[in-house]
Design an enzyme around this catalytic site. Structure first.
Site, PDB file in Angstrom:
ATOM      1  N   TYR A 143      -3.503  -1.942  -4.783  1.00 47.28           N
ATOM      2  CA  TYR A 143      -2.221  -2.090  -4.100  1.00 47.28           C
ATOM      3  C   TYR A 143      -2.067  -0.997  -3.048  1.00 47.28           C
ATOM      4  O   TYR A 143      -2.266   0.186  -3.330  1.00 47.28           O
ATOM      5  CB  TYR A 143      -1.088  -2.018  -5.126  1.00 47.28           C
ATOM      6  CG  TYR A 143       0.313  -2.090  -4.547  1.00 47.28           C
ATOM      7  CD1 TYR A 143       0.624  -2.964  -3.507  1.00 47.28           C
ATOM      8  CD2 TYR A 143       1.333  -1.289  -5.043  1.00 47.28           C
ATOM      9  CE1 TYR A 143       1.904  -3.036  -2.986  1.00 47.28           C
ATOM     10  CE2 TYR A 143       2.628  -1.355  -4.531  1.00 47.28           C
ATOM     11  CZ  TYR A 143       2.899  -2.225  -3.501  1.00 47.28           C
ATOM     12  OH  TYR A 143       4.171  -2.295  -2.979  1.00 47.28           O
ATOM     13  N   CYS A 144      -1.732  -1.400  -1.810  1.00 48.43           N
ATOM     14  CA  CYS A 144      -1.458  -0.470  -0.721  1.00 48.43           C
ATOM     15  C   CYS A 144      -2.668   0.443  -0.493  1.00 48.43           C
ATOM     16  O   CYS A 144      -3.787  -0.037  -0.342  1.00 48.43           O
ATOM     17  CB  CYS A 144      -0.180   0.316  -1.039  1.00 48.43           C
ATOM     18  SG  CYS A 144       0.426   1.363   0.298  1.00 48.43           S
ATOM     19  N   LEU A 145      -2.476   1.746  -0.468  1.00 47.70           N
ATOM     20  CA  LEU A 145      -3.585   2.677  -0.282  1.00 47.70           C
ATOM     21  C   LEU A 145      -4.615   2.534  -1.386  1.00 47.70           C
ATOM     22  O   LEU A 145      -5.821   2.711  -1.162  1.00 47.70           O
ATOM     23  CB  LEU A 145      -3.043   4.113  -0.231  1.00 47.70           C
ATOM     24  CG  LEU A 145      -4.048   5.254  -0.174  1.00 47.70           C
ATOM     25  CD1 LEU A 145      -5.027   5.083   0.974  1.00 47.70           C
ATOM     26  CD2 LEU A 145      -3.319   6.584  -0.072  1.00 47.70           C
ATOM     27  N   GLY A 184      -5.501  -0.237  -2.660  1.00 43.82           N
ATOM     28  CA  GLY A 184      -6.321  -1.367  -2.258  1.00 43.82           C
ATOM     29  C   GLY A 184      -7.361  -0.969  -1.229  1.00 43.82           C
ATOM     30  O   GLY A 184      -8.504  -1.442  -1.258  1.00 43.82           O
TER      31      GLY A 184
END
Length: 604
Positions: free
Chosen positions: A335-337, A339
């Protein structure tokens, strides 16, 4: 992918002769300290200045204003257009002023995320004249800071951002005598709202000065009301704790799930309240779920690097999962960073013939940063150097700097609407699980954050073939595991068109989902809420690339949450059900250490 395929871990190879770090300093930078022995004095001076400017480089924004002003000065055609646009706006305002409200709709409307003028009082004179005048000025500045031939696009965008900040500061909604909602509340409460608002302001001011972390309100306690899915911590190092969640079904899918959250915030955005916890939902669907809970770094961890987060974070967690659930591939979710880091790890594993991943899910995660949204407003060489000097003194990027940057992007709602509500209307902030999580901020270690900003945002190395891991360049197209990528329609941190570029730089089977909502609300969209919509399609391996706008037109929106479609995809890439694994693996040095949510989530 062949279902039930045994995970294989590659044997270590001899390092390549040419060693390329992820972020390569220029020769000029390498010689700088040697040639300038008093450089540290400069850095200390800039660090002190950064404390006064909130980490914003004055040079970067002065340069943007200068670039815009000089190009406007030598563009008589654009000057004429601006004069014409001003006359048109004035004419619209005059027409509205002399016409009955029933005959003329408002000439100017606020942006969809701007809620400052929703009170019915703004529709009545004289307040409607003030709000419409403000919106007309905002419209003119948006037009004035449009891209211009010869003007650097980033300077135009930066100038628009600064103009918007100045206008927002002077909005009539910020002044009690000009805001009908404040006047109405003051009359109804006989001024009590202003007294209560003053108390709120004093409390917030003292908390900001003292850097005091507010405790979670009643009913939103971590471990009790939030982050409360049952589980155990089965591994801990200096960087993270690994949580294994308890099964809630008699049988589970053979392949476990490993979730890699961002370390910009705490992990429990994915395990909020029981009704909207993604972790709980996955466990209820018959999956063994593991979650990384990152530490909140201190000045002693200033030298943590991106490579540390990959090797001692993602890869160490994957090793633990493989030990607890042996001979099974793993569904990796980022998720986000988190990811982005998962994509780096997956590309490295593919390069090294490591086949332990059954699938890869990237939620609001970017691998290309050319169109990385409004965060690029804060990023250039001057700005990053300014941040590096500030972090050089402390060893980390502190929580207020991160919070201010995100708030400034949506200042209308996140700063001024809240200030009016809290300080002039005297209303307490209503607690929500998402709101508690947003305020539970973390620090970013200096070295890692510098590498992240330079190597990924500024130089876009990951998709340019210039990002190296252990001395060898990695490529996203090497990834063979199926990918499930999720973008959100109104995301201003990871814009969906930027997330969509995952299709451009990978060759594996890729399912792309575009869901309604923003960076957090679009991802946390539990099926029980029965809200929102999503688009979904499969891009088979080897298929031709389709641009984002064409893709959007080709795929019809489906009502509801994207979570069930994701679980169906995970099931299709799993080998079947089996008995739940044991919790931890004490004989393999993965004993149960604590009850979820562990200890790192409480670090301030």
């Amino acid at each position: 992918m062949t279902k039930g395929k045994k995970a294989t871990k590659p044997q270590p190879e001899a390092p390549a002769r040419s060693q390329l770090p992820a972020v390569i300093a220029s020769s000029q930078q390498a010689r700088q300290h040697e040639n300038h022995p008093h450089e540290n004095l400069d850095r200390a001076s800039r660090a002190a200045a950064a404390m006064m400017t909130g980490g914003i480089s004055p040079h970067a924004f002065i340069e943007a204003w200068s670039d815009w002003a000089l190009h406007i000065a030598r563009a008589p055609g654009r000057q004429l257009e601006l004069a014409e646009h001003a006359h048109e706006n004035i004419a619209k305002l005059m027409k509205q002023a002399i016409s009955p409200k029933a005959d003329v709709a408002p000439a100017f409307s606020p942006k969809p995320y701007d809620h400052r003028f929703q009170h019915p009082g703004w529709d009545k004179a004289p307040f409607n004249a003030w709000s419409q005048g403000f919106l007309a000025m905002q419209d003119w500045w948006d037009y004035a800071t449009d891209h211009l031939r010869g003007l650097r696009p980033e300077d135009a965008d930066r100038t628009r951002f600064m103009a918007r900040q100045m206008l927002d500061l002077m909005s009539p909604s910020n002044f009690p005598a000009l805001n009908p909602e404040i006047i109405e509340q003051t009359l109804a409460c006989k001024g009590k709202n202003l007294a209560e608002g003053g108390a709120h302001f004093l409390h917030d001011y003292m908390s900001t000065i003292a850097q005091r972390h507010e405790p979670a309100p009643e009913g939103y306690q971590i471990g009790k009301d939030l982050a409360c899915t049952p589980g155990e911590v089965v591994f801990r190092n200096d960087l993270f704790e690994l949580i294994q969640y308890a099964p809630q079904t008699d049988k589970v899918q053979a392949e476990p799930i490993l979730i890699v959250p961002a370390w910009i915030m705490k992990y429990y955005i994915l395990d909020l309240s029981p009704h909207n916890s993604m972790v709980r939902y996955l466990v209820e669907q018959g999956y063994t779920v593991f979650m990384i809970s990152w530490c909140n770094p201190t000045s002693d961890q200033a030298d943590l690097s991106l490579e540390d987060y990959r090797k001692n974070g993602v890869m160490a967690a994957l090793d633990a999962v493989n030990a607890i659930v042996p001979e099974k591939q793993v569904h990796a979710v980022g998720y986000c960073l988190g990811g982005t880091m998962l994509a780096i790890a997956a590309a490295t594993m593919a390069r090294d013939n490591d086949t332990r991943l059954a699938s890869i899910t990237l939620m609001a995660a970017q691998i290309d940063f050319m169109e990385a949204g409004e965060l690029l407003l804060f990023l250039d060489e001057s700005q990053i150097s300014f941040l590096e000097d500030m972090m050089w003194e402390k060893g980390y990027l502190d929580r207020p700097q991160m919070a201010r940057a995100f708030s400034a992007i949506r200042s209308e709602d996140l700063i001024y609407s809240r200030a009016v509500r809290r300080y002039f209307l005297g209303k307490e902030d209503l607690p929500t699980d998402m709101g508690v999580w947003v305020t539970d901020t973390t620090r970013m270690p200096a070295r890692m954050h510098s590498e992240y900003l330079r190597g990924l945002f500024l130089e876009n190395r990951l998709t340019a073939g210039r990002f190296a891991v252990e001395g060898r360049v990695i490529a996203m197209k090497d990834i063979a595991a199926p990918i499930f990528a999720v973008g959100t329609e109104t995301d201003h941190i990871a814009p969906w068109r930027s997330v969509y570029k995952t299709q451009l730089f990978t060759d594996a089977d890729l399912t792309f989902v575009l869901t309604s909502g923003g960076h957090n609300g679009g991802i946390i969209n539990e099926p029980s809420a029965e809200r929102g919509h999503f688009r979904c399609s499969l891009r088979p391996a080897g298929a031709r690339y389709v641009g984002p706008d064409a893709w959007f037109e080709q795929n019809t929106a489906l009502p509801g949450s994207w979570w069930p479609a994701w679980v169906d995809w995970l099931n299709a890439n799993s080998s079947g059900v089996t008995q739940p694994p044991a919790t931890g693996a004490p004989k393999k040095e993965y004993p149960v250490l604590a009850t979820a949510p562990g200890t790192y989530v409480y670090q301030m």
